[in-house]
Design an enzyme around this catalytic site. Structure first.
Site, PDB file in Angstrom:
ATOM      1  N   ASP A 185       0.858  -1.180   0.000  1.00 38.78           N
ATOM      2  CA  ASP A 185       0.000   0.000   0.000  1.00 38.78           C
ATOM      3  C   ASP A 185       0.894   1.230   0.000  1.00 38.78           C
ATOM      4  O   ASP A 185       2.022   1.189   0.505  1.00 38.78           O
ATOM      5  CB  ASP A 185      -0.913   0.014   1.238  1.00 38.78           C
ATOM      6  N   ASP A 219      -6.980  -1.420  -4.563  1.00 36.36           N
ATOM      7  CA  ASP A 219      -8.031  -1.098  -3.597  1.00 36.36           C
ATOM      8  C   ASP A 219      -8.966  -0.031  -4.155  1.00 36.36           C
ATOM      9  O   ASP A 219     -10.186  -0.105  -3.977  1.00 36.36           O
ATOM     10  CB  ASP A 219      -7.422  -0.583  -2.286  1.00 36.36           C
TER      11      ASP A 219
END
Length: 183
Positions: A124, A142
């Site tokens: 991330d 995401d």
């Protein structure tokens, strides 16, 4: 390739584009940022921050035993990808919003699943915050999943797509009205 199958190519391309963009951005993060390092993009609002996320979306279940976590976050997404793919293959081509939403969800799920296979966690890096309040870091995959789910919710609430034509066939092409006068 049949004409019917060719109608689905834009959605397959959209899903693959999500996977490609996700892989490229994560590769750049791995080569340009140190783990837990940040680069301010918009000071006070947005940084690029390298985060190794062993948990689920927004870090959920990160404290779960590593063996169970690995099983949960590889088997479940793989099964979900398979089931969503099978469902998407049955969605009529005229349901464009639904197909786009499913392609975004599939592309995002596949992008994160590839991370789990390759690294054992998800990379991330998009870090939004306001003062001391941070949204959990996330990535392109995401984002695609969230947009896809949002499109599906919007479609179910507002029903923007036309119903299937009678007989389950694709909707007819628009035909110009005849300019001849009626007898």
């Amino acid at each position: 390739m049949s004409h019917r199958a060719a109608r689905y190519l834009p959605y397959i391309a959209a899903g693959l584009a999500v996977v490609g963009l996700d892989r490229i951005t994560k590769s750049l993060v791995l080569t340009s940022l140190v783990p837990a390092g940040s680069v301010p993009v918009i000071p006070g609002l947005f940084d690029l921050t390298f985060v190794r996320n062993p948990g689920g979306v927004f870090g959920l279940f990160r404290s779960l035993d590593a063996g169970w976590r690995g099983l949960l976050f590889t088997v479940m997404p793989a099964a979900a990808i398979l089931l969503i793919g099978l469902y998407a293959a049955r969605v009529p081509a005229h349901r464009k919003v639904t197909l786009l939403a499913l392609s975004l969800i599939l592309g995002g799920a596949l992008g994160n699943l590839l991370d789990r296979f390759k690294y054992g966690h998800v990379i991330d890096f998009l870090d939004f915050y306001w003062r001391e309040h941070h949204w959990p870091a996330f990535n392109v995959a995401d984002s695609a999943i969230c947009v896809g789910v949002g499109l599906l919710i919007g479609e179910s609430l507002f029903g923007t797509e036309s119903p299937a034509p009678e007989g389950g066939a694709e909707p007819p092409s628009p035909v110009e009205p005849s300019r001849e006068s009626a007898p």
